[in-house]
Design a protein around this motif. Structure first.
Motif, PDB file in Angstrom:
ATOM      1  N   ILE A 297       0.865  -1.185   0.000  1.00  0.00           N
ATOM      2  CA  ILE A 297       0.000   0.000   0.000  1.00  0.00           C
ATOM      3  C   ILE A 297       0.897   1.229   0.000  1.00  0.00           C
ATOM      4  CG2 ILE A 297      -1.836   1.231   1.208  1.00  0.00           C
ATOM      5  CD1 ILE A 297      -2.345  -1.593   2.623  1.00  0.00           C
ATOM      6  N   TYR A 298       0.809   1.992  -1.091  1.00  0.00           N
ATOM      7  CA  TYR A 298       1.604   3.204  -1.251  1.00  0.00           C
ATOM      8  C   TYR A 298       0.737   4.423  -0.970  1.00  0.00           C
ATOM      9  CZ  TYR A 298       4.686   0.179  -4.048  1.00  0.00           C
ATOM     10  OH  TYR A 298       5.505  -0.826  -4.494  1.00  0.00           O
ATOM     11  N   ASN A 299       1.304   5.407  -0.281  1.00  0.00           N
ATOM     12  CA  ASN A 299       0.638   6.698  -0.108  1.00  0.00           C
ATOM     13  C   ASN A 299       1.152   7.602  -1.219  1.00  0.00           C
ATOM     14  OD1 ASN A 299      -0.053   9.360   0.651  1.00  0.00           O
ATOM     15  ND2 ASN A 299      -0.219   8.723   2.788  1.00  0.00           N
ATOM     16  N   THR A 300       0.285   7.938  -2.171  1.00  0.00           N
ATOM     17  CA  THR A 300       0.716   8.734  -3.315  1.00  0.00           C
ATOM     18  C   THR A 300       0.918  10.203  -2.962  1.00  0.00           C
ATOM     19  OG1 THR A 300      -1.570   9.032  -4.038  1.00  0.00           O
ATOM     20  CG2 THR A 300      -0.372   7.170  -4.978  1.00  0.00           C
ATOM     21  N   ALA A 301       0.367  10.644  -1.835  1.00  0.00           N
ATOM     22  CA  ALA A 301       0.525  12.043  -1.424  1.00  0.00           C
ATOM     23  C   ALA A 301       1.945  12.331  -0.954  1.00  0.00           C
ATOM     24  CB  ALA A 301      -0.480  12.400  -0.336  1.00  0.00           C
ATOM     25  N   ASN A 302       2.535  11.387  -0.208  1.00  0.00           N
ATOM     26  CA  ASN A 302       3.894  11.613   0.304  1.00  0.00           C
ATOM     27  C   ASN A 302       4.907  10.616  -0.250  1.00  0.00           C
ATOM     28  OD1 ASN A 302       3.401   9.253   1.741  1.00  0.00           O
ATOM     29  ND2 ASN A 302       3.180  10.276   3.706  1.00  0.00           N
ATOM     30  N   ASN A 303       4.463   9.763  -1.195  1.00  0.00           N
ATOM     31  CA  ASN A 303       5.358   8.821  -1.874  1.00  0.00           C
ATOM     32  C   ASN A 303       6.041   7.860  -0.903  1.00  0.00           C
ATOM     33  OD1 ASN A 303       5.939   7.997  -4.428  1.00  0.00           O
ATOM     34  ND2 ASN A 303       7.791   9.224  -4.625  1.00  0.00           N
ATOM     35  N   LYS A 304       5.270   7.341   0.066  1.00  0.00           N
ATOM     36  CA  LYS A 304       5.806   6.403   1.045  1.00  0.00           C
ATOM     37  C   LYS A 304       4.963   5.136   1.080  1.00  0.00           C
ATOM     38  CE  LYS A 304       7.989   9.739   3.930  1.00  0.00           C
ATOM     39  NZ  LYS A 304       8.716   9.948   5.091  1.00  0.00           N
ATOM     40  N   ILE A 305       5.566   4.071   1.567  1.00  0.00           N
ATOM     41  CA  ILE A 305       4.838   2.816   1.741  1.00  0.00           C
ATOM     42  C   ILE A 305       4.109   2.864   3.077  1.00  0.00           C
ATOM     43  CG2 ILE A 305       5.086   0.328   2.076  1.00  0.00           C
ATOM     44  CD1 ILE A 305       7.424   0.434   0.086  1.00  0.00           C
ATOM     45  N   GLU A 306       2.794   2.657   3.009  1.00  0.00           N
ATOM     46  CA  GLU A 306       1.953   2.713   4.213  1.00  0.00           C
ATOM     47  C   GLU A 306       1.810   1.362   4.896  1.00  0.00           C
ATOM     48  OE1 GLU A 306       0.265   5.351   5.755  1.00  0.00           O
ATOM     49  OE2 GLU A 306       1.508   6.583   4.455  1.00  0.00           O
ATOM     50  N   GLY A 307       1.889   0.296   4.110  1.00  0.00           N
ATOM     51  CA  GLY A 307       1.706  -1.019   4.714  1.00  0.00           C
ATOM     52  C   GLY A 307       1.901  -2.132   3.709  1.00  0.00           C
ATOM     53  N   MET A 308       1.851  -3.357   4.233  1.00  0.00           N
ATOM     54  CA  MET A 308       2.057  -4.520   3.384  1.00  0.00           C
ATOM     55  C   MET A 308       1.262  -5.685   3.962  1.00  0.00           C
ATOM     56  SD  MET A 308       5.651  -6.226   2.200  1.00  0.00           S
ATOM     57  CE  MET A 308       6.261  -6.233   3.848  1.00  0.00           C
ATOM     58  N   ASN A 309       0.604  -6.434   3.080  1.00  0.00           N
ATOM     59  CA  ASN A 309      -0.127  -7.637   3.470  1.00  0.00           C
ATOM     60  C   ASN A 309       0.411  -8.806   2.662  1.00  0.00           C
ATOM     61  OD1 ASN A 309      -2.089  -6.258   5.171  1.00  0.00           O
ATOM     62  ND2 ASN A 309      -2.898  -5.430   3.275  1.00  0.00           N
ATOM     63  N   VAL A 310       0.632  -9.930   3.341  1.00  0.00           N
ATOM     64  CA  VAL A 310       1.162 -11.122   2.677  1.00  0.00           C
ATOM     65  C   VAL A 310       0.083 -12.198   2.711  1.00  0.00           C
ATOM     66  CG1 VAL A 310       3.025 -12.826   2.649  1.00  0.00           C
ATOM     67  CG2 VAL A 310       3.464 -10.516   3.497  1.00  0.00           C
ATOM     68  N   PHE A 311      -0.182 -12.796   1.540  1.00  0.00           N
ATOM     69  CA  PHE A 311      -1.226 -13.809   1.415  1.00  0.00           C
ATOM     70  C   PHE A 311      -0.612 -15.111   0.920  1.00  0.00           C
ATOM     71  CE2 PHE A 311      -2.987  -9.646   0.327  1.00  0.00           C
ATOM     72  CZ  PHE A 311      -3.965  -9.522   1.301  1.00  0.00           C
ATOM     73  N   GLN A 312      -0.819 -16.166   1.685  1.00  0.00           N
ATOM     74  CA  GLN A 312      -0.345 -17.476   1.275  1.00  0.00           C
ATOM     75  C   GLN A 312      -1.346 -18.040   0.273  1.00  0.00           C
ATOM     76  OE1 GLN A 312       0.469 -19.828   4.708  1.00  0.00           O
ATOM     77  NE2 GLN A 312       1.877 -21.158   3.649  1.00  0.00           N
ATOM     78  N   ILE A 313      -0.855 -18.627  -0.808  1.00  0.00           N
ATOM     79  CA  ILE A 313      -1.722 -19.232  -1.816  1.00  0.00           C
ATOM     80  C   ILE A 313      -1.837 -20.719  -1.490  1.00  0.00           C
ATOM     81  CG2 ILE A 313      -2.055 -19.692  -4.278  1.00  0.00           C
ATOM     82  CD1 ILE A 313      -0.285 -17.221  -4.821  1.00  0.00           C
ATOM     83  N   LYS A 314      -2.985 -21.110  -0.981  1.00  0.00           N
ATOM     84  CA  LYS A 314      -3.172 -22.488  -0.499  1.00  0.00           C
ATOM     85  C   LYS A 314      -3.038 -23.509  -1.617  1.00  0.00           C
ATOM     86  CE  LYS A 314      -4.256 -21.113   3.670  1.00  0.00           C
ATOM     87  NZ  LYS A 314      -3.267 -21.089   4.681  1.00  0.00           N
ATOM     88  N   SER A 315      -3.542 -23.214  -2.794  1.00  0.00           N
ATOM     89  CA  SER A 315      -3.538 -24.199  -3.872  1.00  0.00           C
ATOM     90  C   SER A 315      -2.116 -24.567  -4.327  1.00  0.00           C
ATOM     91  CB  SER A 315      -4.348 -23.703  -5.065  1.00  0.00           C
ATOM     92  OG  SER A 315      -3.766 -22.531  -5.586  1.00  0.00           O
ATOM     93  N   ALA A 316      -1.160 -23.724  -4.041  1.00  0.00           N
ATOM     94  CA  ALA A 316       0.225 -24.011  -4.428  1.00  0.00           C
ATOM     95  C   ALA A 316       0.775 -25.220  -3.668  1.00  0.00           C
ATOM     96  CB  ALA A 316       1.113 -22.796  -4.170  1.00  0.00           C
TER      97      ALA A 316
END
Length: 72
Positions: free
Chosen positions: A50-69
């Motif tokens: 998640i990028y904040n386009t107003a200040n050009n910084k990363i606001e957060g990150m979510n990691v999702f495991q792909i079960k079918s793999a």
């Protein structure tokens, strides 16, 4: 370069972001107000940055495991 979900989660946050940006493949992106959500495919899991386009910084990150793999 493949990395396991477990090894990725054990990296420091900055290293996780760098890995995703440099090694990941953009799957989707959307913008809501000043936030830009970018979904990357990395090895056998997905990461949303998640990028904040107003200040050009990363606001957060979510990691999702792909079960079918891991299915037989």
């Amino acid at each position: 370069m493949d990395i396991s979900y477990y090894d990725f989660k054990n990296l420091p946050n900055q290293d996780q972001c760098n890995f995703v940006i440099n090694q990941g493949r953009v799957m989707n992106e959307r913008i809501s107000d000043t936030l830009k959500y970018v979904l990357y495919e990395v090895s056998y899991f997905s990461v949303e940055i998640i990028y904040n386009t107003a200040n050009n910084k990363i606001e957060g990150m979510n990691v999702f495991q792909i079960k079918s793999a891991y299915a037989n």
